[in-house]
Scaffold this motif. Structure first.
Motif, PDB file in Angstrom:
ATOM      1  N   TRP A 151       3.093 -13.523 -12.707  1.00 31.01           N
ATOM      2  CA  TRP A 151       3.196 -12.159 -12.175  1.00 31.01           C
ATOM      3  C   TRP A 151       4.316 -11.410 -12.890  1.00 31.01           C
ATOM      4  N   THR A 152       4.209 -10.079 -12.883  1.00 34.44           N
ATOM      5  CA  THR A 152       5.344  -9.223 -13.202  1.00 34.44           C
ATOM      6  C   THR A 152       5.500  -8.180 -12.099  1.00 34.44           C
ATOM      7  N   ARG A 153       6.684  -7.578 -12.068  1.00 37.94           N
ATOM      8  CA  ARG A 153       6.960  -6.450 -11.173  1.00 37.94           C
ATOM      9  C   ARG A 153       7.245  -5.198 -12.001  1.00 37.94           C
ATOM     10  N   ASN A 154       6.948  -4.054 -11.423  1.00 33.76           N
ATOM     11  CA  ASN A 154       7.224  -2.738 -12.060  1.00 33.76           C
ATOM     12  C   ASN A 154       6.655  -2.640 -13.467  1.00 33.76           C
ATOM     13  N   PRO A 155       5.341  -2.654 -13.664  1.00 34.69           N
ATOM     14  CA  PRO A 155       4.332  -2.651 -12.614  1.00 34.69           C
ATOM     15  C   PRO A 155       4.013  -4.051 -12.087  1.00 34.69           C
ATOM     16  N   LEU A 156       3.397  -4.053 -10.904  1.00 37.91           N
ATOM     17  CA  LEU A 156       2.963  -5.299 -10.272  1.00 37.91           C
ATOM     18  C   LEU A 156       1.665  -5.746 -10.939  1.00 37.91           C
ATOM     19  N   ILE A 157       1.755  -6.833 -11.704  1.00 37.46           N
ATOM     20  CA  ILE A 157       0.617  -7.347 -12.479  1.00 37.46           C
ATOM     21  C   ILE A 157       0.482  -8.841 -12.225  1.00 37.46           C
ATOM     22  N   GLU A 158      -0.740  -9.279 -12.019  1.00 41.29           N
ATOM     23  CA  GLU A 158      -1.060 -10.707 -11.986  1.00 41.29           C
ATOM     24  C   GLU A 158      -1.787 -11.027 -13.288  1.00 41.29           C
ATOM     25  N   PHE A 159      -1.289 -12.009 -14.050  1.00 40.17           N
ATOM     26  CA  PHE A 159      -1.888 -12.257 -15.358  1.00 40.17           C
ATOM     27  C   PHE A 159      -2.326 -13.712 -15.517  1.00 40.17           C
ATOM     28  N   TYR A 160      -3.386 -13.875 -16.299  1.00 40.70           N
ATOM     29  CA  TYR A 160      -3.962 -15.174 -16.612  1.00 40.70           C
ATOM     30  C   TYR A 160      -4.240 -15.255 -18.113  1.00 40.70           C
ATOM     31  N   ILE A 161      -3.950 -16.389 -18.708  1.00 39.29           N
ATOM     32  CA  ILE A 161      -4.451 -16.724 -20.041  1.00 39.29           C
ATOM     33  C   ILE A 161      -5.324 -17.953 -19.843  1.00 39.29           C
ATOM     34  N   VAL A 162      -6.622 -17.749 -19.868  1.00 37.49           N
ATOM     35  CA  VAL A 162      -7.599 -18.759 -19.457  1.00 37.49           C
ATOM     36  C   VAL A 162      -8.039 -19.564 -20.674  1.00 37.49           C
ATOM     37  N   GLU A 163      -7.763 -20.867 -20.624  1.00 38.99           N
ATOM     38  CA  GLU A 163      -8.014 -21.736 -21.762  1.00 38.99           C
ATOM     39  C   GLU A 163      -9.305 -22.541 -21.647  1.00 38.99           C
TER      40      GLU A 163
ATOM     41  N   PRO B 110      -2.989  -9.502  -0.676  1.00 39.48           N
ATOM     42  CA  PRO B 110      -1.656 -10.105  -0.713  1.00 39.48           C
ATOM     43  C   PRO B 110      -1.165 -10.308  -2.142  1.00 39.48           C
ATOM     44  N   SER B 111       0.124 -10.118  -2.334  1.00 42.99           N
ATOM     45  CA  SER B 111       0.744 -10.292  -3.639  1.00 42.99           C
ATOM     46  C   SER B 111       2.163 -10.798  -3.432  1.00 42.99           C
ATOM     47  N   ILE B 112       2.929 -10.914  -4.506  1.00 43.81           N
ATOM     48  CA  ILE B 112       4.320 -11.323  -4.375  1.00 43.81           C
ATOM     49  C   ILE B 112       5.172 -10.240  -3.719  1.00 43.81           C
ATOM     50  N   GLU B 113       4.600  -9.051  -3.528  1.00 48.58           N
ATOM     51  CA  GLU B 113       5.302  -7.959  -2.851  1.00 48.58           C
ATOM     52  C   GLU B 113       4.637  -7.596  -1.531  1.00 48.58           C
ATOM     53  N   GLY B 114       3.882  -8.531  -0.970  1.00 49.79           N
ATOM     54  CA  GLY B 114       3.149  -8.235   0.254  1.00 49.79           C
ATOM     55  C   GLY B 114       1.789  -7.649  -0.063  1.00 49.79           C
ATOM     56  N   THR B 115       1.151  -7.025   0.909  1.00 51.19           N
ATOM     57  CA  THR B 115      -0.177  -6.446   0.715  1.00 51.19           C
ATOM     58  C   THR B 115      -0.057  -5.214  -0.168  1.00 51.19           C
ATOM     59  N   ARG B 116      -0.705  -5.272  -1.324  1.00 49.11           N
ATOM     60  CA  ARG B 116      -0.604  -4.193  -2.303  1.00 49.11           C
ATOM     61  C   ARG B 116      -1.922  -4.051  -3.049  1.00 49.11           C
TER      62      ARG B 116
ATOM     63  N   VAL C 172       5.823 -20.173  -6.710  1.00 48.48           N
ATOM     64  CA  VAL C 172       7.132 -20.741  -6.462  1.00 48.48           C
ATOM     65  C   VAL C 172       8.126 -19.988  -7.317  1.00 48.48           C
ATOM     66  N   THR C 173       9.182 -19.452  -6.758  1.00 51.41           N
ATOM     67  CA  THR C 173      10.149 -18.701  -7.525  1.00 51.41           C
ATOM     68  C   THR C 173      11.171 -19.634  -8.133  1.00 51.41           C
ATOM     69  N   THR C 174      11.923 -19.112  -9.101  1.00 49.96           N
ATOM     70  CA  THR C 174      12.961 -19.919  -9.729  1.00 49.96           C
ATOM     71  C   THR C 174      14.039 -20.284  -8.740  1.00 49.96           C
ATOM     72  N   ALA C 175      14.170 -19.540  -7.674  1.00 50.45           N
ATOM     73  CA  ALA C 175      15.154 -19.858  -6.640  1.00 50.45           C
ATOM     74  C   ALA C 175      14.603 -20.845  -5.631  1.00 50.45           C
ATOM     75  N   LEU C 176      13.381 -21.336  -5.888  1.00 44.73           N
ATOM     76  CA  LEU C 176      12.729 -22.324  -5.035  1.00 44.73           C
ATOM     77  C   LEU C 176      12.391 -21.780  -3.662  1.00 44.73           C
ATOM     78  N   ALA C 177      12.153 -20.476  -3.576  1.00 39.49           N
ATOM     79  CA  ALA C 177      11.722 -19.890  -2.313  1.00 39.49           C
ATOM     80  C   ALA C 177      10.217 -19.972  -2.233  1.00 39.49           C
ATOM     81  N   LEU C 178       9.693 -20.180  -1.043  1.00 41.35           N
ATOM     82  CA  LEU C 178       8.254 -20.195  -0.849  1.00 41.35           C
ATOM     83  C   LEU C 178       7.786 -18.786  -0.570  1.00 41.35           C
ATOM     84  N   ILE C 179       6.844 -18.299  -1.359  1.00 36.23           N
ATOM     85  CA  ILE C 179       6.275 -16.978  -1.155  1.00 36.23           C
ATOM     86  C   ILE C 179       4.984 -17.164  -0.396  1.00 36.23           C
TER      87      ILE C 179
END
Length: 222
Positions: free
Chosen positions: A100-112, A147-153, A8-15
Motif C-alpha cells: 500500500w501507499t498513502r497520499n494517494p491511497l493505493i493498493e498495489f500488486y506485482i503478480v508473478e 476497508p483499507s489501511i485508512e478505514g473504509t475508503r 502488518v506494519t513495521t511497528a508490528l501493529a495489527l491493522i
C-alpha cells in the motif's frame, strides 16, 4: 479483487482491515525484523508456516467463501526483490508482491504467477511494459467504500501482471525491480504515494463464485 486482506506494519501493529477483511484478524502474526502475514477467511483447510530466512510454506483447500493470504515482508519502496520455490495452485489466487501507499491511497500488486486470476472488480488495461526481462500488463481497478489501511475508503488498485507466456507454476523464481514498475505506472499518470507500510511476497487464494482454491507453495524471498 480479493475480498480479504490484512497488513502488518513495521511497528508490528495489527491493522484490522484492508481489502475487505472481516473483524476477526486474530490469525495475523507479526515478527520483528521479518514481518509475517498469515490470515484466513471462511471455510476450508488452510495451513501456512514461516520457516525463517525469508522462507514460508502453505497448503490450502478452500470452500465457498473461504480464502487465505500468507507471506513474508519487509519495508516497501524502490528495491529489488528475489523469490524462488514451488508454487502449485488450482483455482483463484496468485503469487504476488503486494503493498500500500498513502497520499494517494493505493493498493498495489506485482503478480508473478497464478492459475485463475478471477478479479472481483473490473480491470482496465493502461499499458504494457517490460521489467527484468519479463513482459507485464498494467491494470487499474477501483474499490468503492471498502476497508483499507485508512478505514473504509474509496481507492485505486494497481496491478502489474506478468504475461501468460512467461509466468510459470511448479518451480518458480524471479526478480522484481519495484522501481521499474512504479516508474511505468507513474508515466501513465498513476503515481505512487508514501510507502509507510511493509510490502509482502504473498501466496493468496480465494473462492470466486463456483471457482474454489487449492494448492501448495514453498517460497523463499530476499
Amino acid at each position: 479483487m480479493v475480498s480479504f486482506k490484512a497488513l502488518v506494519t513495521t511497528a508490528l501493529a495489527l491493522i484490522p482491515s484492508a481489502i475487505a477483511a472481516p473483524a476477526d484478524t486474530s490469525a495475523l502474526v507479526a515478527r520483528q525484523n521479518s514481518p509475517w502475514q498469515w490470515w484466513t477467511e471462511g471455510q476450508g483447510q488452510f495451513s501456512c508456516q514461516q520457516q525463517g530466512g525469508g522462507k514460508y510454506s502453505c497448503n490450502w483447500n478452500g470452500k465457498s467463501g473461504g480464502g487465505m493470504v500468507a507471506g513474508t515482508g519487509w519495508g516497501a519502496g524502490r528495491k529489488t526483490v528475489r523469490y524462488s520455490g514451488q508454487y502449485n495452485p488450482k483455482g483463484p489466487g496468485y503469487l504476488s508482491l503486494y503493498g500500500w501507499t498513502r497520499n494517494p491511497l493505493i493498493e498495489f500488486y506485482i503478480v508473478e504467477s497464478w492459475d485463475v486470476l478471477a478479479p472481483g472488480e473490473p480491470w482496465t488495461l493502461r499499458g504494457n511494459y517490460t521489467s527484468d526481462g519479463n513482459n507485464y500488463a498494467f491494470y487499474t481497478a477501483q474499490r468503492v467504500n471498502k476497508p483499507s489501511i485508512e478505514g473504509t475508503r474509496t481507492f485505486t488498485q494497481y496491478f502489474g501482471v506478468k504475461s501468460e507466456a512467461q509466468k510459470t507454476v511448479g518451480s518458480v523464481s524471479g526478480t522484481i525491480t519495484t522501481g521499474n514498475h512504479f516508474d511505468f505506472w507513474s508515466s501513465k499518470g498513476y503515481r505512487m504515494g508514501n510507502f509507510e507500510q511493509n510490502m509482502f511476497m504473498v501466496t493468496e487464494a480465494f473462492a470466486n463464485g463456483t471457482k474454489l482454491p487449492s494448492g501448495t507453495s514453498t517460497i523463499t524471498v530476499s
